[in-house]
Design a protein around this motif. Structure first.
Motif, short mmCIF file in Angstrom:
data_model
loop_
_atom_site.label_atom_id
_atom_site.label_comp_id
_atom_site.label_asym_id
_atom_site.label_seq_id
_atom_site.Cartn_x
_atom_site.Cartn_y
_atom_site.Cartn_z
N ARG A 35 32.20 43.93 28.43
CA ARG A 35 32.44 42.53 28.73
C ARG A 35 33.93 42.31 28.96
O ARG A 35 34.74 42.51 28.08
N PHE A 36 34.23 41.90 30.18
CA PHE A 36 35.61 41.56 30.53
C PHE A 36 35.80 40.05 30.30
O PHE A 36 34.90 39.26 30.56
N CYS A 37 36.96 39.67 29.85
CA CYS A 37 37.26 38.25 29.76
C CYS A 37 38.77 38.03 29.89
O CYS A 37 39.56 38.95 29.73
N LEU A 38 39.11 36.80 30.19
CA LEU A 38 40.51 36.44 30.45
C LEU A 38 41.08 35.73 29.24
O LEU A 38 40.58 34.69 28.81
N ALA A 39 42.13 36.31 28.67
CA ALA A 39 42.74 35.73 27.47
C ALA A 39 43.90 34.81 27.80
O ALA A 39 44.12 33.81 27.12
N ALA A 40 44.67 35.15 28.82
CA ALA A 40 45.82 34.33 29.19
C ALA A 40 46.24 34.68 30.61
O ALA A 40 46.03 35.80 31.06
N ALA A 41 46.81 33.71 31.30
CA ALA A 41 47.28 33.96 32.67
C ALA A 41 48.48 33.09 32.95
O ALA A 41 48.64 32.00 32.39
N ARG B 22 46.49 38.49 30.83
CA ARG B 22 46.04 39.41 29.79
C ARG B 22 44.51 39.32 29.76
O ARG B 22 43.95 38.25 29.52
N PHE B 23 43.89 40.43 30.06
CA PHE B 23 42.43 40.44 30.02
C PHE B 23 41.97 41.37 28.91
O PHE B 23 42.69 42.29 28.49
N GLN B 24 40.79 41.10 28.45
CA GLN B 24 40.23 41.90 27.37
C GLN B 24 38.90 42.49 27.79
O GLN B 24 38.20 41.96 28.65
N VAL B 25 38.59 43.59 27.15
CA VAL B 25 37.32 44.28 27.43
C VAL B 25 36.67 44.59 26.09
O VAL B 25 37.25 45.30 25.27
N ASP B 26 35.54 44.03 25.89
CA ASP B 26 34.83 44.18 24.61
C ASP B 26 35.74 43.84 23.43
O ASP B 26 35.73 44.53 22.40
N GLY B 27 36.53 42.80 23.60
CA GLY B 27 37.34 42.31 22.51
C GLY B 27 38.68 43.00 22.34
O GLY B 27 39.50 42.57 21.52
N PHE B 110 37.81 42.33 40.18
CA PHE B 110 37.80 43.61 39.49
C PHE B 110 36.37 44.16 39.48
O PHE B 110 35.42 43.41 39.25
N VAL B 111 36.27 45.44 39.71
CA VAL B 111 35.02 46.16 39.43
C VAL B 111 35.36 47.21 38.39
O VAL B 111 36.18 48.10 38.64
N GLY B 112 34.79 47.08 37.23
CA GLY B 112 35.11 47.99 36.14
C GLY B 112 34.52 49.38 36.34
O GLY B 112 33.73 49.62 37.27
N ALA B 113 34.93 50.27 35.47
CA ALA B 113 34.50 51.67 35.58
C ALA B 113 32.98 51.81 35.51
O ALA B 113 32.42 52.77 36.05
N ASN B 114 32.33 50.87 34.87
CA ASN B 114 30.87 50.92 34.78
C ASN B 114 30.20 49.89 35.67
O ASN B 114 29.04 49.54 35.46
N GLY B 115 30.95 49.39 36.64
CA GLY B 115 30.38 48.44 37.58
C GLY B 115 30.49 46.99 37.17
O GLY B 115 29.95 46.11 37.84
N GLU B 116 31.21 46.73 36.08
CA GLU B 116 31.35 45.34 35.64
C GLU B 116 32.13 44.53 36.68
O GLU B 116 33.07 45.04 37.29
N LEU B 117 31.76 43.28 36.86
CA LEU B 117 32.45 42.39 37.80
C LEU B 117 33.26 41.37 37.01
O LEU B 117 32.76 40.79 36.04
N PHE B 118 34.48 41.17 37.43
CA PHE B 118 35.38 40.28 36.69
C PHE B 118 36.39 39.71 37.69
O PHE B 118 36.83 40.40 38.60
N LYS B 119 36.73 38.44 37.53
CA LYS B 119 37.66 37.80 38.46
C LYS B 119 38.77 37.08 37.71
O LYS B 119 38.55 36.53 36.63
N ILE B 120 39.94 37.08 38.31
CA ILE B 120 41.05 36.24 37.85
C ILE B 120 41.52 35.46 39.07
O ILE B 120 41.75 36.05 40.14
N VAL B 121 41.64 34.13 38.91
CA VAL B 121 41.91 33.27 40.07
C VAL B 121 43.13 32.39 39.80
O VAL B 121 43.27 31.80 38.73
#
Lengths: 76, 132
Positions: A35-41, B22-27, B110-121
């Motif tokens: 699970r990807f998520c955005l913490a700060a930008a 700053r993005f996180q992956v599984d916390g 973003f497409v993660g190593a396992n195919g995860e989809l993620f965006k920053i806008v």
């Protein structure tokens, strides 16, 4: 009788006329996804003494105040 | 913040802007391996004031824009958002923001190593520069 329909990644396994047993012959299990998520930008513009990025919907009070460093590190 | 939040910053027409996050992956804070050779990062730039015209679409090298160590303000003075730091940074050339008065969107897919989809806008109002 075994019909191997490789092009469709599906195998039809049947030994009894009229009885069709279908099995999935594609990926046997899905790769574990994270699970990807955005913490700060923040955006930074050259030459600015201080840039102040606003998150969509945020009020001025939610944005960075001079000298203040927010410590929240998580995301939702 | 929510992962669907859009970060907004006024910029200059023709001026570079640096996008950070700053993005996180599984916390845990994300690292290069979360994208890896099997993933991808694509940057799209649109002119929202001109019927969402696609200005540019570029593939980014994950080792060039993702940091395995968080970049705090001490390491990168450009980051002033918080004390924790960023692990993503990309400098967008000002040539992509050529029209003063327009609003531009910068999307990172973003497409993660396992195919995860993620965006920053991000979205930017481009202040016109009279000398351009």
């Amino acid at each position: 009788m075994i019909l191997d329909q490789t092009s469709g990644a599906i195998q039809q396994l049947s030994t009894t006329p009229g009885l069709n047993a279908w099995t999935w012959a594609g990926t046997s299990e899905l790769a574990a996804t994270k699970r990807f998520c955005l913490a700060a930008a923040q955006s930074y513009v050259d030459g600015a003494v201080k840039t102040q990025s606003l998150v969509d919907g945020a009020t001025e009070a939610d944005s960075l105040v001079d000298g203040a460093l927010q410590t929240q590190s998580g995301c939702s | 913040m929510a992962s669907t939040d859009i970060t907004k910053q006024t910029i200059w027409e023709d001026g570079d802007v640096t996008e950070m996050a700053r993005f996180q992956v599984d916390g845990a804070n994300g690292v290069q391996a979360d994208i890896g050779a099997g993933g991808s990062i694509t940057r799209f730039i649109f002119d929202r004031s001109n019927d969402n015209e696609l200005i540019a679409e570029d593939s980014l090298v994950y080792t060039a824009v993702i940091f395995d160590t968080l970049q705090t303000t001490a390491l990168d003075p450009a980051w002033t958002k918080d004390a924790t730091g960023h692990n993503f940074k990309d400098r967008v050339p000002g040539a992509n923001f050529a029209t003063g008065g327009d609003n531009y969107r910068v999307e990172y897919h973003f497409v993660g190593a396992n195919g995860e989809l993620f965006k920053i806008v991000y979205e930017h109002d481009a202040n016109a520069v009279l000398g351009s």
